[in-house]
Design an enzyme around this catalytic site. Structure first.
Site, short mmCIF file in Angstrom:
data_model
loop_
_atom_site.label_atom_id
_atom_site.label_comp_id
_atom_site.label_asym_id
_atom_site.label_seq_id
_atom_site.Cartn_x
_atom_site.Cartn_y
_atom_site.Cartn_z
N LYS A 176 0.86 -1.17 0.00
CA LYS A 176 0.00 0.00 0.00
C LYS A 176 0.90 1.22 0.00
CE LYS A 176 -2.60 3.41 1.65
NZ LYS A 176 -2.06 4.75 1.89
N GLU A 253 6.26 -0.81 13.35
CA GLU A 253 7.26 0.19 13.75
C GLU A 253 6.50 1.50 13.86
OE1 GLU A 253 9.31 3.23 13.71
OE2 GLU A 253 10.18 2.68 11.77
N CYS A 287 10.70 9.04 12.62
CA CYS A 287 10.18 8.38 13.82
C CYS A 287 11.21 8.33 14.93
CB CYS A 287 9.70 6.97 13.48
SG CYS A 287 10.97 5.93 12.72
N GLU A 388 4.80 12.94 19.94
CA GLU A 388 5.61 13.03 18.72
C GLU A 388 5.09 14.18 17.85
OE1 GLU A 388 7.48 9.75 15.73
OE2 GLU A 388 5.30 9.67 16.01
#
Length: 497
Positions: A176, A253, A287, A388
Site C-alpha cells: 500500500k 514500527e 520516527c 511526537e
C-alpha cells in the site's frame, strides 16, 4: 506530469472505478504525478494475484540462491536509476536531494542486496532431546502473502526494508503506497518488471489507507501485515487484526519521542552536530528523531548558545537544490499541526530559543516550510515532552544527575531510540543499560543500518526490521519430530495382535 496505474500481477491497470488523484511537490505546491486511486476491489485483485503466485511456487518454490539472484538484479537496476529515483523522492517528499541521494535510495538498494544474501546464510537446527530416540530439527517457511503499508516520510527506504526481507524469505507482497508520497513505490514496479521477477510477486496499490489497509487486514489470503506508521494507526491495525477471521502476525514500527542525553564530559562539537541532525534531518519527519534534548546543567548555557547559533545557519530551500540542508514539511495541514505543538508548548511555560514560526515569505511562499525550532523549560508534564511532533522542533530539559537523566529519558510511553553523549566508558555503559529503547546510540544519533535490527519497545512497536532479526519476522518456524526408536510408543499398553 507522470501518470501511474496500479501494478497487479505484472500488469499496469486502471483503478476499477477509474478514479485518480494528484501528488504534489511540498516545496512548490505543484502537482508532479497522477496516481490511480485503488479501491477495495482493486486490493482484492492484488491479493488474489499474490496468493496465486505464492501457491504456484513460482517464487516460494525457488531455491534461495535463485531468489537472491532476482533480488540482486532488482538492486542493480535501482542502482543504475539512482539519480532518477533520488529526484522523484525529493520532489514527492520535499526533503533535500542530498538526503535522497545518500540515504533513501542507497538504503533501498542495500536492503535487497543484504537480504538476498542474508537468506542464504540462514539455517535451521537440530535439537537433541534427552532420553528419547528422536531426531528433532527445525526449518523456516514463508508465511504467504504479506501486506506492507508504507509511510510517507521515507516512502521507498522503509518500504524496501520490509519487502526485501519478505521476498527473500519466499513470501509474495501487496504494498500500500503512502497517499502523500506514492511515486517511487510505483516506480519500483518498473524495476521488478525489468528484473524479470515472476508475476504476482510484487503488487502495489495506491489509495486510501482506510480502504487498502483495511482490506489487507480483512483478507483471509493475507498471512501477515507490516506497518511503519503512527501509534494510532498501529492500534487500529491491532484491533482490526483481532476481529478478522484469520489472526495475522503484525510487524509494527510506530512512533517515538527519543531522548538525547548530553553529559559535561562529551565531545561538544560532535554532540552539537548530532543534536541538530537528530531533530532537523528530513525536516524532523523521522520516527527516531531525537527530539528531546536532556542537557546537563553544568554545560547548559554554553551548549545552548552554540546550538542556537548553528541551527540559525541551516540552509532551508527547494528540495532539488544541492546546497539545501532542510526542505519543506509534507503538507500545509501538517505544518499547522507542527505549529500547534509549538504554540501550546509556549502557552504551557516553554521558552522559545529560536524558530517557532512558519516560513511564508518568498522564496518560501509556495511551499510548506517551517523554521527549525528550539523550546527550553520543557517539563515531563508538557505535551511537547510526551508527544511526537514529527517536525523540526526540539524540546530541551535540564538535569543535574545521571539518575535524573535516566528518569527523564524513560518518562514517556515511547521507547524507539535514545542517544547518549559522554567520553566516560563506564558511564556510557551504565546509561545504555538503564535507558529503555530499541536502539541506543552512543556518541551518535539516529543512525540506522540494514544489517542491524531496528524497532521499538513499549508503544513504539512490535517486532524488528533489518538485520537477521528483521528477516526472521517474515518466516515461520516449523519443528520436525522424527521417531528413531526400534518400536513406536505403546502408551496405552496395547498388546500386539
Amino acid at each position: 506530469m507522470k501518470k501511474f496505474k496500479l501494478f497487479i500481477n505484472n500488469e499496469w491497470v486502471d483503478a476499477e472505478n477509474g478514479k485518480t488523484f494528484l501528488t504534489y511537490n511540498p516545496c512548490t505546491g505543484e502537482p508532479i504525478a497522477e496516481m490511480a486511486y485503488g479501491s477495495a476491489a482493486d486490493t482484492r485483485k492484488a491479493i488474489a494475484a499474490a496468493d496465486a503466485a505464492f501457491r504456484s511456487g513460482c517464487w516460494s518454490g525457488l531455491d534461495v540462491e535463485t531468489r537472491g539472484q532476482y533480488l540482486h538484479r532488482v538492486a542493480d537496476i535501482l542502482q543504475d536509476r539512482l539519480e532518477e529515483f533520488a529526484r522523484w523522492e525529493a520532489m514527492d517528499t520535499g526533503k533535500p536531494i542530498r538526503e535522497t541521494r545518500t540515504i533513501d535510495i542507497p538504503l533501498a538498494i542495500r536492503a535487497f542486496h543484504f537480504h538476498a544474501d542474508n537468506m542464504k546464510a540462514l539455517n535451521g537446527k537440530v535439537i537433541p532431546v534427552p532420553g528419547q530416540p528422536l531426531f528433532d530439527y527445525t526449518t523456516y517457511e514463508p508465511y504467504g502473502v504479506v501486506g506492507s503499508i508504507a509511510p510517507w516520510n521515507f516512502p521507498i527506504h522503509l518500504l524496501t526494508r520490509s519487502i526485501a526481507a519478505a521476498l527473500a524469505a519466499g513470501n509474495t507482497v501487496v504494498c500500500k503506497a503512502a497517499t502523500l508520497t506514492p511515486v517511487t513505490s510505483q516506480m519500483l514496479a518498473e524495476v521488478f518488471l525489468e528484473a524479470g521477477v515472476p508475476a504476482g510477486v510484487y503488487n502495489i496499490v495506491s489509495g486510501s489507507g482506510g480502504v487498502v489497509g483495511e482490506e489487507l487486514l480483512a483478507s483471509d489470503e493475507v498471512a501477515m501485515v507490516a506497518l511503519t506508521g503512527s501509534e494510532e494507526v498501529g492500534r487500529r491495525l491491532m484491533a482490526a487484526s483481532s476481529q478478522a477471521k484469520r489472526i495475522k502476525p503484525l510487524s509494527l514500527e510506530l512512533g517515538g519521542k527519543s531522548p538525547i542525553i548530553v553529559e559535561p564530559d562529551c565531545d561538544m562539537n560532535g554532540a552539537l552536530n548530532s543534536v541538530i541532525l537528530g531533530f532537523c534531518m528530513n525536516q524532523g519527519e523521522v520516527c527516531v528523531s531525537t527530539s528531546r534534548l536532556l542537557l546537563n546543567d553544568a554545560i547548559y548555557d554554553e551548549f545552548m548558545e552554540k546550538l542556537v547559533r548553528r541551527v540559525q545557519k541551516i540552509k532551508i530551500g527547494d528540495c532539488l537544490n544541492d546546497d539545501t540542508q532542510m526542505g519543506s514539511l509534507i503538507s500545509a495541514d501538517h505544518r499547522k499541526t507542527v505549529h500547534g505543538f509549538v504554540e501550546r508548548a509556549l502557552a504551557a511555560g516553554g521558552k522559545l530559543a529560536c524558530g517557532g514560526h512558519m516560513l511564508t515569505e518568498a522564496p518560501y511562499d509556495k511551499g510548506c516550510f517551517y523554521a527549525p525550532t528550539i523550546i527550553e523549560n520543557v517539563t515531563p508534564d508538557m505535551e511537547l515532552f510526551q508527544e511526537e511532533v514529527f517536525g523540526p522542533v526540539l524540546a530541551v530539559t535540564r538535569y543535574k544527575t545521571l539518575d535524573e537523566a535516566v528518569e527523564l529519558a524513560n518518562a514517556t510511553r515511547f521507547a524507539l531510540g535514545a542517544s547518549i553523549f559522554t567520553e566516560n566508558i563506564r558511564k556510557m555503559y551504565w546509561l545504555a543499560e538503564k535507558v529503555d529503547a530499541g536502539t541506543m546510540w552512543m556518541n551518535c544519533a539516529t543512525k540506522s543500518n540494514i544489517e542491524t535490527p531496528f524497532g521499538g519497545n513499549r508503544n513504539s512497536g512490535l517486532g524488528r526490521e533489518d538485520g537477521v532479526e528483521g528477516l526472521l519476522e517474515y518466516l515461520k518456524v516449523k519443528n520436525h519430530i522424527w521417531y528413531m526408536g526400534e518400536q513406536y510408543d505403546n502408551f496405552f499398553d496395547f498388546e500386539d495382535e
